[in-house]
Design a protein around this motif. Sequence first.
Motif, PDB file in Angstrom:
ATOM      1  N   UNK A 106       0.650  -1.209   0.034  1.00 30.50           N
ATOM      2  CA  UNK A 106       0.099  -0.216   0.022  1.00 30.50           C
ATOM      3  C   UNK A 106       0.914   1.184   0.061  1.00 30.50           C
ATOM      4  N   UNK A 107       0.216   2.212  -0.561  1.00 32.47           N
ATOM      5  CA  UNK A 107       0.772   3.596  -0.438  1.00 32.47           C
ATOM      6  C   UNK A 107       0.073   4.571   0.249  1.00 32.47           C
ATOM      7  N   UNK A 108       0.185   5.287   1.096  1.00 31.93           N
ATOM      8  CA  UNK A 108      -0.792   6.472   1.644  1.00 31.93           C
ATOM      9  C   UNK A 108       0.154   7.759   1.396  1.00 31.93           C
ATOM     10  N   UNK A 109      -0.773   8.804   1.751  1.00 31.41           N
ATOM     11  CA  UNK A 109      -0.458  10.202   1.760  1.00 31.41           C
ATOM     12  C   UNK A 109      -1.335  10.969   2.054  1.00 31.41           C
ATOM     13  N   UNK A 110      -0.991  12.285   2.290  1.00 33.19           N
ATOM     14  CA  UNK A 110      -1.885  13.366   2.852  1.00 33.19           C
ATOM     15  C   UNK A 110      -1.493  14.551   2.493  1.00 33.19           C
ATOM     16  N   UNK A 111      -2.609  15.599   2.256  1.00 30.84           N
ATOM     17  CA  UNK A 111      -2.277  17.138   1.946  1.00 30.84           C
ATOM     18  C   UNK A 111      -1.723  17.273   0.744  1.00 30.84           C
ATOM     19  N   UNK A 112      -2.192  16.655  -0.246  1.00 30.30           N
ATOM     20  CA  UNK A 112      -1.866  17.159  -1.918  1.00 30.30           C
ATOM     21  C   UNK A 112      -3.004  17.499  -2.238  1.00 30.30           C
ATOM     22  N   UNK A 113      -2.984  18.305  -3.066  1.00 29.57           N
ATOM     23  CA  UNK A 113      -4.087  19.091  -3.737  1.00 29.57           C
ATOM     24  C   UNK A 113      -4.600  18.591  -4.876  1.00 29.57           C
ATOM     25  N   UNK A 114      -3.655  17.699  -5.388  1.00 32.08           N
ATOM     26  CA  UNK A 114      -4.154  17.122  -6.998  1.00 32.08           C
ATOM     27  C   UNK A 114      -3.455  15.605  -7.088  1.00 32.08           C
ATOM     28  N   UNK A 115      -3.974  14.893  -7.930  1.00 25.75           N
ATOM     29  CA  UNK A 115      -3.683  13.463  -8.171  1.00 25.75           C
ATOM     30  C   UNK A 115      -2.103  13.349  -8.434  1.00 25.75           C
ATOM     31  N   UNK A 117      -0.043  15.720  -7.678  1.00 34.05           N
ATOM     32  CA  UNK A 117       0.927  15.966  -6.675  1.00 34.05           C
ATOM     33  C   UNK A 117       1.295  14.704  -5.867  1.00 34.05           C
ATOM     34  N   UNK A 118       0.384  13.922  -5.456  1.00 36.78           N
ATOM     35  CA  UNK A 118       0.591  12.636  -4.719  1.00 36.78           C
ATOM     36  C   UNK A 118       1.313  11.647  -5.414  1.00 36.78           C
ATOM     37  N   UNK A 119       0.926  11.730  -6.568  1.00 37.95           N
ATOM     38  CA  UNK A 119       1.634  10.339  -7.611  1.00 37.95           C
ATOM     39  C   UNK A 119       3.091  11.028  -7.871  1.00 37.95           C
ATOM     40  N   UNK A 120       3.568  12.450  -7.928  1.00 38.87           N
ATOM     41  CA  UNK A 120       4.780  12.499  -7.956  1.00 38.87           C
ATOM     42  C   UNK A 120       5.472  12.539  -6.536  1.00 38.87           C
ATOM     43  N   UNK A 121       4.919  12.637  -5.530  1.00 39.53           N
ATOM     44  CA  UNK A 121       5.475  12.416  -4.405  1.00 39.53           C
ATOM     45  C   UNK A 121       5.791  10.828  -4.302  1.00 39.53           C
ATOM     46  N   UNK A 145     -11.268  13.665   2.408  1.00 39.90           N
ATOM     47  CA  UNK A 145     -11.070  15.066   2.931  1.00 39.90           C
ATOM     48  C   UNK A 145     -11.596  14.933   4.333  1.00 39.90           C
ATOM     49  N   UNK A 146     -10.661  15.263   5.495  1.00 45.13           N
ATOM     50  CA  UNK A 146     -11.301  15.606   6.587  1.00 45.13           C
ATOM     51  C   UNK A 146     -12.269  16.872   6.753  1.00 45.13           C
ATOM     52  N   UNK A 147     -12.562  17.131   7.845  1.00 41.62           N
ATOM     53  CA  UNK A 147     -13.540  18.395   8.018  1.00 41.62           C
ATOM     54  C   UNK A 147     -12.845  19.786   7.855  1.00 41.62           C
ATOM     55  N   UNK A 148     -11.397  19.681   7.793  1.00 42.85           N
ATOM     56  CA  UNK A 148     -10.553  20.878   7.606  1.00 42.85           C
ATOM     57  C   UNK A 148     -10.391  20.864   6.187  1.00 42.85           C
ATOM     58  N   UNK A 149     -10.556  19.963   5.439  1.00 42.00           N
ATOM     59  CA  UNK A 149     -10.131  19.929   3.963  1.00 42.00           C
ATOM     60  C   UNK A 149      -8.940  19.237   3.533  1.00 42.00           C
ATOM     61  N   UNK A 150      -8.010  18.663   4.656  1.00 40.85           N
ATOM     62  CA  UNK A 150      -6.870  17.870   4.444  1.00 40.85           C
ATOM     63  C   UNK A 150      -7.260  16.492   3.964  1.00 40.85           C
ATOM     64  N   UNK A 151      -6.629  16.364   2.679  1.00 40.22           N
ATOM     65  CA  UNK A 151      -6.884  15.179   1.860  1.00 40.22           C
ATOM     66  C   UNK A 151      -6.124  14.153   2.149  1.00 40.22           C
ATOM     67  N   UNK A 152      -6.501  12.952   2.450  1.00 47.15           N
ATOM     68  CA  UNK A 152      -5.690  11.501   2.621  1.00 47.15           C
ATOM     69  C   UNK A 152      -6.098  10.580   1.838  1.00 47.15           C
ATOM     70  N   UNK A 153      -4.898   9.852   1.556  1.00 47.66           N
ATOM     71  CA  UNK A 153      -4.938   8.989   0.114  1.00 47.66           C
ATOM     72  C   UNK A 153      -4.398   7.589   0.603  1.00 47.66           C
ATOM     73  N   UNK A 154      -5.149   6.518   0.154  1.00 48.54           N
ATOM     74  CA  UNK A 154      -4.801   5.268   0.346  1.00 48.54           C
ATOM     75  C   UNK A 154      -4.784   4.518  -0.945  1.00 48.54           C
ATOM     76  N   UNK A 155      -3.848   3.754  -1.379  1.00 47.07           N
ATOM     77  CA  UNK A 155      -3.762   2.944  -2.616  1.00 47.07           C
ATOM     78  C   UNK A 155      -3.361   1.467  -2.177  1.00 47.07           C
ATOM     79  N   UNK A 156      -4.026   0.462  -2.446  1.00 51.55           N
ATOM     80  CA  UNK A 156      -3.463  -0.971  -2.134  1.00 51.55           C
ATOM     81  C   UNK A 156      -3.169  -1.513  -3.657  1.00 51.55           C
ATOM     82  N   UNK A 157      -2.086  -2.373  -3.622  1.00 52.72           N
ATOM     83  CA  UNK A 157      -1.633  -3.081  -4.692  1.00 52.72           C
ATOM     84  C   UNK A 157      -1.915  -4.418  -4.380  1.00 52.72           C
ATOM     85  N   UNK A 158      -2.316  -5.242  -5.261  1.00 51.31           N
ATOM     86  CA  UNK A 158      -2.654  -6.801  -5.201  1.00 51.31           C
ATOM     87  C   UNK A 158      -2.330  -7.551  -6.255  1.00 51.31           C
ATOM     88  N   UNK A 159      -1.572  -8.884  -5.877  1.00 51.27           N
ATOM     89  CA  UNK A 159      -1.144  -9.758  -6.966  1.00 51.27           C
ATOM     90  C   UNK A 159      -1.734 -11.069  -6.399  1.00 51.27           C
TER      91      UNK A 159
END
Length: 159
Positions: A106-115, A117-121, A145-159
Amino acid sequence: MKFPILFLMLILVMTSSCSKEELVDEQINSTALIVSNSEMELEIFELVNDYRIELGLSSLSYDTRAQAYTTEHNLYMISKEEISHDNFAQRSSALSEEFNAVKVSENVGRNFATAQGVFEAWLNSPSHLKNIEGDFDATAISVYADANGMIYFTQVFIK
């Protein structure tokens, strides 16, 4: 109108989760909002697959069944107000069992405004890049996004 949609999403997560009892209180107390389900999720999916194809790797299929796990983890991170891979062993085990998977990451991230942005990180992080370039067949992505607009990301990879 957003409250009924959020309520329905929470019901979906609670009924499809393997660890329902642990997160019910957190999900009910969460004021998380879905970030347009998701243009951003689909954009991340396309960015990852375009990148993989450029490298000569196979594209990933999108497994909507696994999305419950990514959504559950985003709600967990929102409740803790931090990104983490907490409880990954349990998620991985449940995904392995449910999908007969031999490998989960899995990949996780937080507080990127765009796809983008998180992808490049993720591309700039050796461990996240390893997952994007890894020997996987499927993926699922959740963006909240939480109540304050902070965006959270979770991506899982499966084989």
